[in-house]
Motif scaffolding. Structure first.
Motif, PDB file in Angstrom:
ATOM      1  N   LYS A  86      71.354  51.423 -55.960  1.00  0.00           N
ATOM      2  CA  LYS A  86      73.068  51.766 -55.397  1.00  0.00           C
ATOM      3  C   LYS A  86      73.694  53.182 -54.666  1.00  0.00           C
ATOM      4  CE  LYS A  86      76.399  50.183 -58.618  1.00  0.00           C
ATOM      5  NZ  LYS A  86      77.741  51.220 -59.101  1.00  0.00           N
ATOM      6  N   TRP A 121      72.858  48.131 -52.702  1.00  0.00           N
ATOM      7  CA  TRP A 121      74.064  48.104 -52.839  1.00  0.00           C
ATOM      8  C   TRP A 121      74.954  48.996 -52.342  1.00  0.00           C
ATOM      9  CZ3 TRP A 121      77.383  45.331 -56.248  1.00  0.00           C
ATOM     10  CH2 TRP A 121      76.956  43.643 -56.036  1.00  0.00           C
ATOM     11  N   THR A 177      77.885  50.858 -52.307  1.00  0.00           N
ATOM     12  CA  THR A 177      79.647  51.798 -52.931  1.00  0.00           C
ATOM     13  C   THR A 177      80.015  53.473 -52.580  1.00  0.00           C
ATOM     14  OG1 THR A 177      78.573  52.550 -54.893  1.00  0.00           O
ATOM     15  CG2 THR A 177      78.962  50.644 -54.984  1.00  0.00           C
ATOM     16  N   CYS A 199      80.008  46.804 -52.557  1.00  0.00           N
ATOM     17  CA  CYS A 199      81.463  46.077 -53.803  1.00  0.00           C
ATOM     18  C   CYS A 199      82.684  45.959 -53.363  1.00  0.00           C
ATOM     19  CB  CYS A 199      81.219  48.096 -54.841  1.00  0.00           C
ATOM     20  SG  CYS A 199      82.493  48.121 -55.541  1.00  0.00           S
ATOM     21  N   GLY A 243      81.007  41.833 -56.583  1.00  0.00           N
ATOM     22  CA  GLY A 243      81.125  43.124 -58.034  1.00  0.00           C
ATOM     23  C   GLY A 243      80.385  42.668 -58.564  1.00  0.00           C
ATOM     24  N   ALA A 244      80.741  43.610 -60.111  1.00  0.00           N
ATOM     25  CA  ALA A 244      80.203  44.243 -60.969  1.00  0.00           C
ATOM     26  C   ALA A 244      79.194  43.290 -62.060  1.00  0.00           C
ATOM     27  CB  ALA A 244      80.812  45.405 -62.020  1.00  0.00           C
ATOM     28  N   PHE A 281      76.195  43.234 -59.800  1.00  0.00           N
ATOM     29  CA  PHE A 281      75.682  44.464 -60.309  1.00  0.00           C
ATOM     30  C   PHE A 281      74.683  43.973 -61.660  1.00  0.00           C
ATOM     31  CE2 PHE A 281      74.466  48.753 -61.248  1.00  0.00           C
ATOM     32  CZ  PHE A 281      73.499  48.795 -60.496  1.00  0.00           C
TER      33      PHE A 281
END
Length: 120
Positions: free
Chosen positions: A8, A39, A41, A80, A102-103, A106
């Protein structure tokens, strides 16, 4: 075979060395044959849009565009959902090969057996 790697990256021009390190490690892991999920973000979300990611301007560093291309060719890249929405990045504006998630996705990736997760 190397274990799967989830990275990330949370920064861009606000911390160029850390951002470049994330893209470099992701590309190197792809080259080493690892299953890689990168990822995007925070400010790194801009790299999900072609031509919008900032040039980090680091001497002796690979171009983020080139490094990201390696990961797109051999791994998975995700922006994200919330980070994209906060920046007005619409799902239809992301470059080919980048997904929006989204989370929960992840968390699912980093909790899988044998996964190594890194946050930059």
């Amino acid at each position: 075979m190397p274990r799967p790697l989830v990275l990330k990256v949370t920064c861009a021009q606000d911390d160029p060395e850390r951002a470049n390190q994330a893209f470099t490690v992701a590309a190197a892991a792809v080259a080493a044959g690892a299953e890689v999920s990168l990822w995007l973000t925070g400010e790194a979300a801009w790299y999900a849009v072609a031509g919008r990611g900032p040039d980090l301007g680091l001497a002796h560093a690979g171009s983020v565009e080139d490094l990201l291309g390696v990961v797109l060719d051999g791994g998975r890249v995700t922006v994200c959902t919330q980070c994209a929405m906060r920046r007005g990045i619409e799902a239809d504006a992301v470059r080919p090969g980048v997904r929006v998630a989204g989370a929960a996705v992840f968390a699912e990736e980093i909790l899988a057996d044998g996964v190594q997760a890194l946050v930059y």
